[in-house]
Motif scaffolding. Structure first.
Motif, PDB file in Angstrom:
ATOM      1  N   CYS A 104       0.939  -1.294  -0.053  1.00 21.39           N
ATOM      2  CA  CYS A 104       0.109   0.026   0.117  1.00 21.39           C
ATOM      3  C   CYS A 104       0.861   1.066  -0.144  1.00 21.39           C
ATOM      4  CB  CYS A 104      -0.924   0.026   1.304  1.00 21.39           C
ATOM      5  SG  CYS A 104      -1.940  -1.372   1.407  1.00 21.39           S
ATOM      6  N   LEU A 105       0.215   2.539  -0.308  1.00 17.91           N
ATOM      7  CA  LEU A 105       0.763   3.549  -0.084  1.00 17.91           C
ATOM      8  C   LEU A 105      -0.253   4.547   0.542  1.00 17.91           C
ATOM      9  CD1 LEU A 105       1.926   4.297  -3.894  1.00 17.91           C
ATOM     10  CD2 LEU A 105       3.570   3.632  -1.962  1.00 17.91           C
ATOM     11  N   ALA A 106       0.337   5.298   1.592  1.00 18.94           N
ATOM     12  CA  ALA A 106      -0.633   6.146   2.486  1.00 18.94           C
ATOM     13  C   ALA A 106      -0.826   7.467   1.693  1.00 18.94           C
ATOM     14  CB  ALA A 106      -0.036   6.232   3.783  1.00 18.94           C
ATOM     15  N   ILE A 107      -2.173   7.994   2.025  1.00 23.36           N
ATOM     16  CA  ILE A 107      -2.449   9.214   1.541  1.00 23.36           C
ATOM     17  C   ILE A 107      -2.715   9.984   2.842  1.00 23.36           C
ATOM     18  CG2 ILE A 107      -4.517  10.611   0.163  1.00 23.36           C
ATOM     19  CD1 ILE A 107      -4.846   8.039  -1.349  1.00 23.36           C
ATOM     20  N   LEU A 124      -1.321   7.223  11.492  1.00 22.00           N
ATOM     21  CA  LEU A 124      -0.735   6.417  10.695  1.00 22.00           C
ATOM     22  C   LEU A 124      -0.388   4.963  11.254  1.00 22.00           C
ATOM     23  CD1 LEU A 124       2.227   9.092   9.566  1.00 22.00           C
ATOM     24  CD2 LEU A 124      -0.371   8.630   8.469  1.00 22.00           C
ATOM     25  N   ALA A 125       0.107   4.968  12.583  1.00 18.44           N
ATOM     26  CA  ALA A 125       0.180   3.759  13.164  1.00 18.44           C
ATOM     27  C   ALA A 125      -1.019   2.468  12.953  1.00 18.44           C
ATOM     28  CB  ALA A 125       0.579   3.756  14.541  1.00 18.44           C
ATOM     29  N   GLY A 126      -2.010   3.401  13.226  1.00 19.00           N
ATOM     30  CA  GLY A 126      -3.173   2.458  13.222  1.00 19.00           C
ATOM     31  C   GLY A 126      -3.595   1.908  11.510  1.00 19.00           C
ATOM     32  N   GLY A 141       4.003   6.985   0.250  1.00 16.11           N
ATOM     33  CA  GLY A 141       2.919   7.823   0.472  1.00 16.11           C
ATOM     34  C   GLY A 141       3.282   9.095  -0.054  1.00 16.11           C
ATOM     35  N   HIS A 142       2.082   9.867   0.332  1.00 13.34           N
ATOM     36  CA  HIS A 142       2.155  11.181   0.223  1.00 13.34           C
ATOM     37  C   HIS A 142       1.371  12.196   1.167  1.00 13.34           C
ATOM     38  CE1 HIS A 142       3.000  14.986  -2.079  1.00 13.34           C
ATOM     39  NE2 HIS A 142       1.534  15.425  -2.160  1.00 13.34           N
ATOM     40  N   SER A 143       2.110  13.562   1.586  1.00 14.14           N
ATOM     41  CA  SER A 143       1.217  14.008   2.580  1.00 14.14           C
ATOM     42  C   SER A 143       1.185  15.580   2.437  1.00 14.14           C
ATOM     43  CB  SER A 143       1.929  13.942   4.085  1.00 14.14           C
ATOM     44  OG  SER A 143       3.165  14.361   3.840  1.00 14.14           O
TER      45      SER A 143
END
Length: 350
Positions: A104-107, A124-126, A141-143
């Motif tokens: 996965c990648l985080a948004i 993020l940890a969840g 990911g991207h923030s």
């Protein structure tokens, strides 16, 4: 930087929450009406044409890549739990296609200065904890600095092209099986109003953080013809998409639809989300009510589900195998809720 003891509640920073903040399906259809569909790439075997749960690219004769993204504003105030729910919901689209997640990648969009770094870190940890449980680690990911808290994932998975589950493959005479009870949107509305009971909150969290892993087992199972997950458009909305894709009609037997008892009680007291009305407006022209429904019963059928259950279309002789697959993965509330029929695309509620 705010102190975690004094910063505002996460849900107070968002105008909506969870999948209830999705753009209404009729509005989305209008926005996309003049957008050209992808053409000319024979390896792109699923695109946006059928409103399926993910895009699918054929890598070779035995492997297809499933790609999807999902993100939303907070549905709960506990940051770690918010992250878990958002990640579970994003991965659901991979499972709905019958695939196995790989990474996965985080948004991430967060109102820097309004909530603490510790809160963001917990979100993020969840999400990371759920992704790792699913065997799909978050690889990047991207923030951005955003006005409202937003979190979700880009999720990738693999499946054999011949075992792919589409939302358009239903056949006349199929039985419809729903994997989770309805009522998450109603629970989230009660939470924002401060009237949800502890037992109902625990029930909501247990459901929204339960991965839809049965989808991987159902891929390639004899008699399983179509699948989708029920999220922001509600049961009637997502079944309507399944009907349009297959060119068939759907029948919902209202008395058989599993509903959280607390959510039913709250709905009867008038608790609902703004999205349920928008969802009904989007489908009412293609839905025929053949029995009298109370306002609360209709709201439940249109209730936006965050990390809702899989909706499976299967032959009658496959029902027991499908229910057994759900049970193996802890989805013990899965139930038969209706059927598909040879009719003009649309839904009857009986």
């Amino acid at each position: 930087m705010p102190d975690t003891q004094t910063e505002p509640l996460l849900t107070s920073l968002a105008h909506g929450g969870g999948c209830g903040c999705k753009i209404a399906p009729n509005v989305l259809a209008d926005i996309l009406s003049e957008m050209p569909l992808v053409a000319g790439n024979t390896n792109l075997i699923v695109d946006a044409a059928t409103s399926d749960d993910a895009a699918v690219y054929r890598v070779n004769d035995t492997t297809a890549l499933v790609a999807t993204t999902d993100f939303f504003t907070p549905i709960v105030d506990d940051p770690h739990t918010f992250g878990r729910i958002a990640a579970t919901n994003a991965l659901s689209d991979v499972f709905a296609m019958g695939a196995t997640p790989i990474f996965c990648l985080a948004i991430v969009g967060m109102p820097i200065g309004k909530i603490s770094n510790d809160t963001i870190r917990a979100i993020l940890a969840g999400g990371q904890s759920v992704a790792e449980t699913a065997g799909a680690p978050i690889a990047g990911g991207h923030s951005i600095d955003a006005a409202e808290p937003i979190y979700g994932l880009v999720a990738m998975g693999l499946v054999h092209p011949d075992k792919l589950l589409l939302n358009s493959g239903a056949k006349a005479g199929d039985v419809l099986v729903l994997g989770k009870p309805l009522g998450v949107g109603i629970y989230s509305a009660a939470l924002k109003r401060g009237i949800i009971e502890d037992a109902d909150y625990a029930e909501m969290i247990a459901s929204t953080t339960r991965l839809n892993t049965p989808g991987s087992d159902l891929a390639g199972m004899a008699g399983v013809h179509a699948a989708t997950d029920v999220t922001g458009f509600g049961l009637l909305g997502h079944l309507s998409e399944m009907c349009r894709g297959a060119g068939l009609g759907g029948v919902i037997e209202a008395d058989r639809v599993p509903v959280f008892a607390g959510a039913r009680r709250l709905a009867e007291a008038g608790v609902k989300t703004g999205a349920s009305g928008r969802n009904w407006d989007s489908v009412k022209e293609s839905v025929r009510l053949e029995r009298t429904l109370s306002d609360s019963e209709l709201d439940i059928l249109c209730d936006p589900q965050t990390s809702g259950g899989l909706l499976i279309s299967c032959s009658p002789d496959a029902v027991d195998r499908v229910l057994a697959a759900f049970a193996r993965h802890g989805h013990t509330d899965a139930a038969v809720v209706g059927r598909m029929e040879s009719a003009k695309a649309g839904v009857r509620v009986v």
